[in-house]
Scaffold this motif. Structure first.
Motif, PDB file in Angstrom:
ATOM      1  N   GLY A   8       0.833  -1.200   0.000  1.00  0.00           N
ATOM      2  CA  GLY A   8       0.000   0.000   0.000  1.00  0.00           C
ATOM      3  C   GLY A   8       0.858   1.236   0.000  1.00  0.00           C
ATOM      4  N   PHE A  10       0.306   3.836   2.417  1.00  0.00           N
ATOM      5  CA  PHE A  10       0.488   4.135   3.851  1.00  0.00           C
ATOM      6  C   PHE A  10       0.980   5.569   4.079  1.00  0.00           C
ATOM      7  CE2 PHE A  10       1.227  -0.447   3.181  1.00  0.00           C
ATOM      8  CZ  PHE A  10       0.172  -0.947   3.922  1.00  0.00           C
ATOM      9  N   HIS A  17      -5.630   0.854   8.572  1.00  0.00           N
ATOM     10  CA  HIS A  17      -4.567  -0.095   8.187  1.00  0.00           C
ATOM     11  C   HIS A  17      -4.187  -0.965   9.389  1.00  0.00           C
ATOM     12  CE1 HIS A  17      -3.305   3.272   5.226  1.00  0.00           C
ATOM     13  NE2 HIS A  17      -3.721   2.282   4.462  1.00  0.00           N
ATOM     14  N   LYS A  41       1.861   8.080  -8.967  1.00  0.00           N
ATOM     15  CA  LYS A  41       1.021   8.761  -7.996  1.00  0.00           C
ATOM     16  C   LYS A  41       1.458  10.195  -7.757  1.00  0.00           C
ATOM     17  CE  LYS A  41      -1.939   7.268  -4.336  1.00  0.00           C
ATOM     18  NZ  LYS A  41      -2.305   6.131  -3.542  1.00  0.00           N
ATOM     19  N   ARG A  88      -5.237  -7.426   1.669  1.00  0.00           N
ATOM     20  CA  ARG A  88      -5.765  -6.094   1.388  1.00  0.00           C
ATOM     21  C   ARG A  88      -6.948  -5.838   2.321  1.00  0.00           C
ATOM     22  NH1 ARG A  88      -3.099  -2.498  -1.495  1.00  0.00           N
ATOM     23  NH2 ARG A  88      -4.850  -1.798  -2.744  1.00  0.00           N
ATOM     24  N   GLY A  89      -7.283  -4.571   2.486  1.00  0.00           N
ATOM     25  CA  GLY A  89      -8.413  -4.227   3.346  1.00  0.00           C
ATOM     26  C   GLY A  89      -9.580  -3.742   2.511  1.00  0.00           C
ATOM     27  N   GLU A  99     -10.241  -4.137  -5.957  1.00  0.00           N
ATOM     28  CA  GLU A  99      -9.512  -5.329  -5.488  1.00  0.00           C
ATOM     29  C   GLU A  99      -9.849  -6.570  -6.302  1.00  0.00           C
ATOM     30  OE1 GLU A  99      -7.081  -5.013  -3.586  1.00  0.00           O
ATOM     31  OE2 GLU A  99      -7.506  -3.081  -2.642  1.00  0.00           O
TER      32      GLU A  99
HETATM   33  P1  ADP Z   1      -3.263   1.926  -1.974  1.00  0.00           P
HETATM   34  O1  ADP Z   1      -2.558   3.088  -2.596  1.00  0.00           O
HETATM   35  O2  ADP Z   1      -2.747   0.579  -2.362  1.00  0.00           O
HETATM   36  O3  ADP Z   1      -4.763   1.987  -1.959  1.00  0.00           O
HETATM   37  P2  ADP Z   1      -3.466   2.475   0.832  1.00  0.00           P
HETATM   38  O4  ADP Z   1      -2.365   2.760   1.791  1.00  0.00           O
HETATM   39  O5  ADP Z   1      -4.448   3.560   0.612  1.00  0.00           O
HETATM   40  O6  ADP Z   1      -2.749   2.042  -0.477  1.00  0.00           O
HETATM   41  O7  ADP Z   1      -4.228   1.164   1.266  1.00  0.00           O
HETATM   42  C1  ADP Z   1      -3.601  -0.080   1.386  1.00  0.00           C
HETATM   43  C2  ADP Z   1      -4.663  -1.141   1.643  1.00  0.00           C
HETATM   44  O8  ADP Z   1      -5.308  -0.889   2.905  1.00  0.00           O
HETATM   45  C3  ADP Z   1      -5.782  -1.201   0.621  1.00  0.00           C
HETATM   46  O9  ADP Z   1      -6.189  -2.549   0.507  1.00  0.00           O
HETATM   47  C4  ADP Z   1      -6.871  -0.390   1.254  1.00  0.00           C
HETATM   48  O10 ADP Z   1      -8.147  -0.744   0.764  1.00  0.00           O
HETATM   49  C5  ADP Z   1      -6.700  -0.785   2.705  1.00  0.00           C
HETATM   50  N1  ADP Z   1      -7.238   0.218   3.617  1.00  0.00           N
HETATM   51  C6  ADP Z   1      -6.942   1.523   3.702  1.00  0.00           C
HETATM   52  N2  ADP Z   1      -7.646   2.137   4.687  1.00  0.00           N
HETATM   53  C7  ADP Z   1      -8.424   1.168   5.230  1.00  0.00           C
HETATM   54  C8  ADP Z   1      -9.417   1.151   6.265  1.00  0.00           C
HETATM   55  N3  ADP Z   1      -9.779   2.256   6.914  1.00  0.00           N
HETATM   56  N4  ADP Z   1      -9.994  -0.011   6.531  1.00  0.00           N
HETATM   57  C9  ADP Z   1      -9.678  -1.124   5.836  1.00  0.00           C
HETATM   58  N5  ADP Z   1      -8.781  -1.186   4.870  1.00  0.00           N
HETATM   59  C10 ADP Z   1      -8.156  -0.057   4.561  1.00  0.00           C
END
Ligand code: ADP
Length: 159
Positions: A8, A10, A17, A41, A88-89, A99
């Motif tokens: 991610g 981050f 996260h 990005k 992944r979240g 996703e």
């Molecule tokens: P990316 O640029 O890959 O989206 P992020 O840092 O924004 O990187 O997110 C990394 C992962 O964490 C992704 O799978 C995103 O959906 C998940 N994620 C981000 N914030 C949350 C949250 N509040 N709850 C659950 N998952 C999250």
């Protein structure tokens, strides 16, 4: 030994996260958090090293959580680091749509070697995103519900 990769941006790491890391660490033996260097990005708040250092500091007492920066295809990073999959979240349908495409693509380009496991954020973390944190921060509002105090301090230092 089940090791997974959590890739991610981050920028910064949020409690959302951290909630995913917490859930995943109950299922897997080791998590490698990969701060991805994404050339496409836009601007970042923290540079890669700063993001890695913040995450290292947050998990300094947890030897099963490792942090690195990485470039290129996440499947290659997963395979190079002997990860059995990517985590992944998921927050919303928007996350889901993205996703579902990514996991298919990752399976294809890795000849079915790398699978993706998605975790659902607990409800209090469902609406947190790194971009929301930065917006609220620039408005001088409280972000302590969204990020750890260490992140707040680092953001204040940087302002
Ligand atoms: P990316 O640029 O890959 O989206 P992020 O840092 O924004 O990187 O997110 C990394 C992962 O964490 C992704 O799978 C995103 O959906 C998940 N994620 C981000 N914030 C949350 C949250 N509040 N709850 C659950 N998952 C999250």
């Amino acid at each position: 030994m089940k090791r997974v990769l959590y890739p991610g941006s981050f920028d910064p790491i949020t409690k959302g996260h951290m909630n995913i890391i917490d859930q995943a660490s109950k299922m897997f033996d080791e998590i490698i958090i990969a701060v991805m260097k994404n050339v496409n990005k836009k601007e970042y708040f923290f540079d890669y090293e700063e993001r890695v250092n913040i995450i290292k500091e947050l998990y300094k007492d947890n030897p099963n959580i490792k942090v690195m920066t990485a470039t290129g295809a996440t499947v290659d990073i997963a395979l190079e680091n002997n990860c059995c999959g990517i985590i992944r979240g998921l927050r919303s349908l928007t996350d889901y749509n993205y996703e579902v495409e990514m996991q298919q693509f990752n399976k294809e380009i890795s000849d079915n070697k790398v699978n993706t496991v998605c975790f659902f954020a607990d409800k209090e973390y469902q609406f947190i995103s790194s971009s929301l944190v930065k917006e609220v921060f620039y408005l001088n509002k409280d972000i302590s519900k969204y990020v750890d105090n260490l992140v707040i301090n680092k953001m204040n230092e940087k302002r």
